[in-house]
Design a protein around this motif. Structure first.
Motif, PDB file in Angstrom:
ATOM      1  N   GLU A 179       0.816  -1.219   0.000  1.00 18.31           N
ATOM      2  CA  GLU A 179       0.000   0.000   0.000  1.00 18.31           C
ATOM      3  C   GLU A 179       0.851   1.272   0.000  1.00 18.31           C
ATOM      4  O   GLU A 179       0.319   2.377  -0.050  1.00 18.31           O
ATOM      5  CB  GLU A 179      -0.914   0.029   1.233  1.00 18.31           C
ATOM      6  CG  GLU A 179      -1.787  -1.199   1.412  1.00 18.31           C
ATOM      7  CD  GLU A 179      -1.132  -2.288   2.262  1.00 18.31           C
ATOM      8  OE1 GLU A 179      -1.771  -3.334   2.484  1.00 18.31           O
ATOM      9  OE2 GLU A 179       0.033  -2.083   2.696  1.00 18.31           O
ATOM     10  N   PHE A 180       2.184   1.128   0.064  1.00 19.74           N
ATOM     11  CA  PHE A 180       3.084   2.283   0.134  1.00 19.74           C
ATOM     12  C   PHE A 180       2.919   3.138  -1.131  1.00 19.74           C
ATOM     13  O   PHE A 180       2.740   2.597  -2.230  1.00 19.74           O
ATOM     14  CB  PHE A 180       4.520   1.776   0.269  1.00 19.74           C
ATOM     15  CG  PHE A 180       5.471   2.742   0.900  1.00 19.74           C
ATOM     16  CD1 PHE A 180       5.352   3.073   2.235  1.00 19.74           C
ATOM     17  CD2 PHE A 180       6.496   3.320   0.165  1.00 19.74           C
ATOM     18  CE1 PHE A 180       6.239   3.956   2.835  1.00 19.74           C
ATOM     19  CE2 PHE A 180       7.380   4.211   0.749  1.00 19.74           C
ATOM     20  CZ  PHE A 180       7.260   4.533   2.091  1.00 19.74           C
ATOM     21  N   PRO A 181       2.977   4.476  -1.036  1.00 26.03           N
ATOM     22  CA  PRO A 181       2.632   5.337  -2.174  1.00 26.03           C
ATOM     23  C   PRO A 181       3.411   5.084  -3.451  1.00 26.03           C
ATOM     24  O   PRO A 181       2.842   5.149  -4.545  1.00 26.03           O
ATOM     25  CB  PRO A 181       2.911   6.746  -1.634  1.00 26.03           C
ATOM     26  CG  PRO A 181       2.699   6.629  -0.166  1.00 26.03           C
ATOM     27  CD  PRO A 181       3.196   5.260   0.198  1.00 26.03           C
ATOM     28  N   CYS A 182       4.714   4.776  -3.358  1.00 26.42           N
ATOM     29  CA  CYS A 182       5.486   4.583  -4.592  1.00 26.42           C
ATOM     30  C   CYS A 182       5.189   3.231  -5.239  1.00 26.42           C
ATOM     31  O   CYS A 182       5.684   2.942  -6.328  1.00 26.42           O
ATOM     32  CB  CYS A 182       6.983   4.740  -4.335  1.00 26.42           C
ATOM     33  SG  CYS A 182       7.724   3.403  -3.363  1.00 26.42           S
ATOM     34  N   GLN A 183       4.370   2.424  -4.569  1.00 23.32           N
ATOM     35  CA  GLN A 183       4.000   1.106  -5.097  1.00 23.32           C
ATOM     36  C   GLN A 183       2.487   1.035  -5.336  1.00 23.32           C
ATOM     37  O   GLN A 183       2.038   0.862  -6.460  1.00 23.32           O
ATOM     38  CB  GLN A 183       4.435   0.015  -4.113  1.00 23.32           C
ATOM     39  CG  GLN A 183       5.937  -0.015  -3.931  1.00 23.32           C
ATOM     40  CD  GLN A 183       6.336  -0.661  -2.616  1.00 23.32           C
ATOM     41  OE1 GLN A 183       6.155  -0.079  -1.565  1.00 23.32           O
ATOM     42  NE2 GLN A 183       6.858  -1.868  -2.687  1.00 23.32           N
ATOM     43  N   ASP A 184       1.702   1.160  -4.274  1.00 23.71           N
ATOM     44  CA  ASP A 184       0.248   1.241  -4.354  1.00 23.71           C
ATOM     45  C   ASP A 184      -0.337   0.153  -5.254  1.00 23.71           C
ATOM     46  O   ASP A 184      -1.049   0.425  -6.207  1.00 23.71           O
ATOM     47  CB  ASP A 184      -0.165   2.632  -4.848  1.00 23.71           C
ATOM     48  CG  ASP A 184      -1.646   2.905  -4.623  1.00 23.71           C
ATOM     49  OD1 ASP A 184      -2.237   2.216  -3.773  1.00 23.71           O
ATOM     50  OD2 ASP A 184      -2.208   3.776  -5.317  1.00 23.71           O
ATOM     51  N   PHE A 185      -0.017  -1.105  -4.928  1.00 22.68           N
ATOM     52  CA  PHE A 185      -0.510  -2.228  -5.725  1.00 22.68           C
ATOM     53  C   PHE A 185      -2.017  -2.376  -5.559  1.00 22.68           C
ATOM     54  O   PHE A 185      -2.556  -2.242  -4.452  1.00 22.68           O
ATOM     55  CB  PHE A 185       0.149  -3.535  -5.280  1.00 22.68           C
ATOM     56  CG  PHE A 185       1.638  -3.597  -5.487  1.00 22.68           C
ATOM     57  CD1 PHE A 185       2.297  -2.653  -6.262  1.00 22.68           C
ATOM     58  CD2 PHE A 185       2.383  -4.606  -4.905  1.00 22.68           C
ATOM     59  CE1 PHE A 185       3.665  -2.716  -6.449  1.00 22.68           C
ATOM     60  CE2 PHE A 185       3.758  -4.678  -5.089  1.00 22.68           C
ATOM     61  CZ  PHE A 185       4.405  -3.728  -5.868  1.00 22.68           C
ATOM     62  N   SER A 186      -2.682  -2.693  -6.640  1.00 18.47           N
ATOM     63  CA  SER A 186      -4.114  -2.977  -6.555  1.00 18.47           C
ATOM     64  C   SER A 186      -4.319  -4.254  -5.745  1.00 18.47           C
ATOM     65  O   SER A 186      -3.420  -5.093  -5.604  1.00 18.47           O
ATOM     66  CB  SER A 186      -4.708  -3.148  -7.950  1.00 18.47           C
ATOM     67  OG  SER A 186      -4.234  -4.354  -8.533  1.00 18.47           O
ATOM     68  N   ILE A 187      -5.522  -4.424  -5.232  1.00 12.57           N
ATOM     69  CA  ILE A 187      -5.831  -5.653  -4.504  1.00 12.57           C
ATOM     70  C   ILE A 187      -5.728  -6.849  -5.434  1.00 12.57           C
ATOM     71  O   ILE A 187      -5.285  -7.938  -5.039  1.00 12.57           O
ATOM     72  CB  ILE A 187      -7.206  -5.541  -3.827  1.00 12.57           C
ATOM     73  CG1 ILE A 187      -7.093  -4.564  -2.650  1.00 12.57           C
ATOM     74  CG2 ILE A 187      -7.693  -6.908  -3.347  1.00 12.57           C
ATOM     75  CD1 ILE A 187      -8.360  -4.333  -1.872  1.00 12.57           C
ATOM     76  N   GLU A 188      -6.078  -6.649  -6.702  1.00 15.75           N
ATOM     77  CA  GLU A 188      -5.953  -7.742  -7.675  1.00 15.75           C
ATOM     78  C   GLU A 188      -4.502  -8.171  -7.835  1.00 15.75           C
ATOM     79  O   GLU A 188      -4.203  -9.369  -7.925  1.00 15.75           O
ATOM     80  CB  GLU A 188      -6.524  -7.312  -9.026  1.00 15.75           C
ATOM     81  CG  GLU A 188      -8.027  -7.126  -9.060  1.00 15.75           C
ATOM     82  CD  GLU A 188      -8.501  -5.851  -8.376  1.00 15.75           C
ATOM     83  OE1 GLU A 188      -9.699  -5.770  -8.025  1.00 15.75           O
ATOM     84  OE2 GLU A 188      -7.676  -4.920  -8.171  1.00 15.75           O
ATOM     85  N   ASP A 189      -3.579  -7.208  -7.853  1.00 16.43           N
ATOM     86  CA  ASP A 189      -2.159  -7.544  -7.934  1.00 16.43           C
ATOM     87  C   ASP A 189      -1.690  -8.255  -6.667  1.00 16.43           C
ATOM     88  O   ASP A 189      -0.882  -9.190  -6.721  1.00 16.43           O
ATOM     89  CB  ASP A 189      -1.316  -6.288  -8.161  1.00 16.43           C
ATOM     90  CG  ASP A 189      -1.351  -5.810  -9.600  1.00 16.43           C
ATOM     91  OD1 ASP A 189      -1.691  -6.612 -10.490  1.00 16.43           O
ATOM     92  OD2 ASP A 189      -1.030  -4.624  -9.849  1.00 16.43           O
ATOM     93  N   GLN A 190      -2.179  -7.810  -5.521  1.00 22.17           N
ATOM     94  CA  GLN A 190      -1.823  -8.474  -4.272  1.00 22.17           C
ATOM     95  C   GLN A 190      -2.270  -9.938  -4.285  1.00 22.17           C
ATOM     96  O   GLN A 190      -1.535 -10.829  -3.858  1.00 22.17           O
ATOM     97  CB  GLN A 190      -2.447  -7.737  -3.091  1.00 22.17           C
ATOM     98  CG  GLN A 190      -1.913  -6.331  -2.880  1.00 22.17           C
ATOM     99  CD  GLN A 190      -2.583  -5.633  -1.718  1.00 22.17           C
ATOM    100  OE1 GLN A 190      -2.905  -6.248  -0.708  1.00 22.17           O
ATOM    101  NE2 GLN A 190      -2.815  -4.341  -1.853  1.00 22.17           N
ATOM    102  N   VAL A 191      -3.475 -10.175  -4.786  1.00 20.47           N
ATOM    103  CA  VAL A 191      -3.977 -11.546  -4.876  1.00 20.47           C
ATOM    104  C   VAL A 191      -3.102 -12.366  -5.823  1.00 20.47           C
ATOM    105  O   VAL A 191      -2.749 -13.528  -5.522  1.00 20.47           O
ATOM    106  CB  VAL A 191      -5.445 -11.554  -5.349  1.00 20.47           C
ATOM    107  CG1 VAL A 191      -5.904 -12.971  -5.687  1.00 20.47           C
ATOM    108  CG2 VAL A 191      -6.349 -10.947  -4.277  1.00 20.47           C
ATOM    109  N   ALA A 192      -2.723 -11.773  -6.959  1.00 19.94           N
ATOM    110  CA  ALA A 192      -1.889 -12.495  -7.921  1.00 19.94           C
ATOM    111  C   ALA A 192      -0.544 -12.864  -7.313  1.00 19.94           C
ATOM    112  O   ALA A 192      -0.022 -13.971  -7.545  1.00 19.94           O
ATOM    113  CB  ALA A 192      -1.693 -11.650  -9.176  1.00 19.94           C
TER     114      ALA A 192
END
Length: 314
Positions: free
Chosen positions: A214-227
Motif C-alpha cells: 500500500e506504500f505510495p510509490c507502489q500502491d498495488f491494486s488488490i488484484e495484484d496483491q492476490v496475484a
C-alpha cells in the motif's frame, strides 16, 4: 490540539493488554532503530530489552545503507532472551544488485535481503529538487546533501528496458536461494516486483515477502496483491503506512480479506522519532485487527505464527 483530541491520540498509540498478550512470542521483522544514519527513536540494545519485558521473541534490524548481520549477533548475545535478525538492503551504499554483498551478509548470519528501497527506480523524492514548502523525507534530504558533495546516487535497476531481469539481479536471487534467505521486494514498483518474484520462483527462492504493497510509490491494486499471493508470496502490511495516512486502515483490511490470512504478515516499520514506540507496533496492529472483526486465532496466525516461521523459530 484540544485536550480531548490529545487524549484520543494517546489512546490510539497505547495497545490494550489483550493485544499485548495476543502478540507474545512474535517477531517484528521490519524495524528501523539506532545506530543508523537518520535519527531513530530507540537503539537496538534498549529495544531488545523492551521486547524481552513484553514477551516478544525478536525483531529484524533494517538499514537502508548497510548490512546489520554483525549487529544482530551482538545484540542477541547481550539480550539472549531475544533473537535479533540481520538483514541487507540492496541500495547504492552496498553496490546495488551485488551478489557478493548478499553472499557476505549471508555468511555473517543475515536472514533477510530487501530489494532496493530508497534507491529503487520507483522512489523519486531524492532525485527531484524539492519545491518550496515540500515535505522532504529524511532520506531524501540526505540524498540531496550527498549530491551536493559530488557523490552520485543513481537508481538501482533490477530489470532492463524491456522488463527482463538483469543478469546481476539473477545472480542475487541465486545467492538468496543458495543460503535459504528471505527475499523481500523493498520499494520496487509493480512491474519490477512481478519480474523479481517470477525470477525468484525460477531460482527456487523459498521465502518471498512483498513489502508494504500500500506504500505510495507502489500502491498495488488488490488484484495484484492476490496475484502475488497466488504465486506463494507473503504480503507484508506495515503499521506506519496507514498510521501516517499513506493509505487507509480499511484498504489494508480489504487486502487482507482478499489474499487470506494464510498469505498475510504484519510488521511495524517503526523507528521514526515521530511514530509510536517500536515495541508497541505489533500490539497496535492486533488492536486494529480485532476492531476490524478478525478473530484472535487469525490475529495470532498473521502476527505471531507467520513471523516465527520466517525467523526460523517454528
Amino acid at each position: 490540539m484540544s485536550r480531548s483530541m490529545a487524549t484520543q491520540a494517546a489512546e490510539e498509540t497505547q495497545p490494550s493488554e489483550r493485544a499485548r498478550v495476543l502478540v507474545r512470542g512474535a517477531y517484528d521483522l521490519h524495524v528501523h532503530v539506532a545506530p543508523d544514519v537518520p535519527r531513530r527513536r530507540i537503539d537496538d540494545v534498549t529495544l531488545a530489552g523492551r521486547f524481552a519485558e513484553l514477551g516478544l521473541a525478536g525483531f529484524a534490524l533494517k538499514s537502508h545503507y548497510t548490512s546489520t548481520a554483525e549487529r544482530a549477533q551482538i545484540v542477541s548475545a547481550l539480550v539472549p532472551e531475544v533473537k535479533v535478525v540481520g538483514a541487507l538492503s540492496l541500495n547504492c551504499a552496498v553496490g546495488g544488485m551485488n551478489a557478493l554483498a548478499v553472499e557476505i551478509a549471508a555468511r555473517e548470519g543475515a536472514r533477510i535481503v530487501w530489494m532496493p528501497t530508497l534507491d529503487s527506480t520507483a522512489e523519486t523524492a531524492g532525485r527531484t529538487e524539492p519545491k518550496p514548502g515540500d515535505k522532504v523525507p529524511q532520506w531524501a534530504r540526505l540524498k540531496h546533501e550527498l549530491h551536493g558533495l559530488g557523490l552520485s546516487i543513481e537508481p538501482v535497476h533490477v530489470t532492463d528496458p524491456g522488463g527482463r531481469l538483469l543478469p546481476e539481479t539473477r545472480d542475487v536471487l541465486k545467492a538468496i536461494a543458495r543460503h535459504g534467505l528471505i527475499l523481500a521486494t523493498g520499494h520496487l514498483d509493480r512491474d519490477d516486483t512481478f519480474a523479481v518474484v517470477d525470477g525468484a520462483l525460477e531460482e527456487s527462492v523459498a521465502h518471498i515477502v512483498v513489502t508494504h504493497p500500500e506504500f505510495p510509490c507502489q500502491d498495488f491494486s488488490i488484484e495484484d496483491q492476490v496475484a502475488l499471493a497466488e504465486r506463494g508470496c507473503l504480503i507484508e502490511r506495515c503499521l506506519t503506512t496507514p498510521h501516517s495516512g499513506k493509505t487507509t486502515w480499511e484498504h489494508v483490511f480489504d487486502g487482507v480479506r482478499a489474499v487470506g490470512v494464510e498469505r498475510t504478515l504484519f510488521s511495524s516499520d517503526l523507528g521514526n522519532p515521530d511514530y509510536p514506540a517500536v515495541e508497541d507496533g505489533l500490539a497496535l496492529w492486533a488492536d486494529r485487527l480485532l476492531g476490524a472483526g478478525f478473530d484472535e486465532d487469525d490475529v495470532r496466525e498473521m502476527i505471531v505464527a507467520q513471523s516465527r516461521r520466517l525467523a526460523g523459530a517454528s
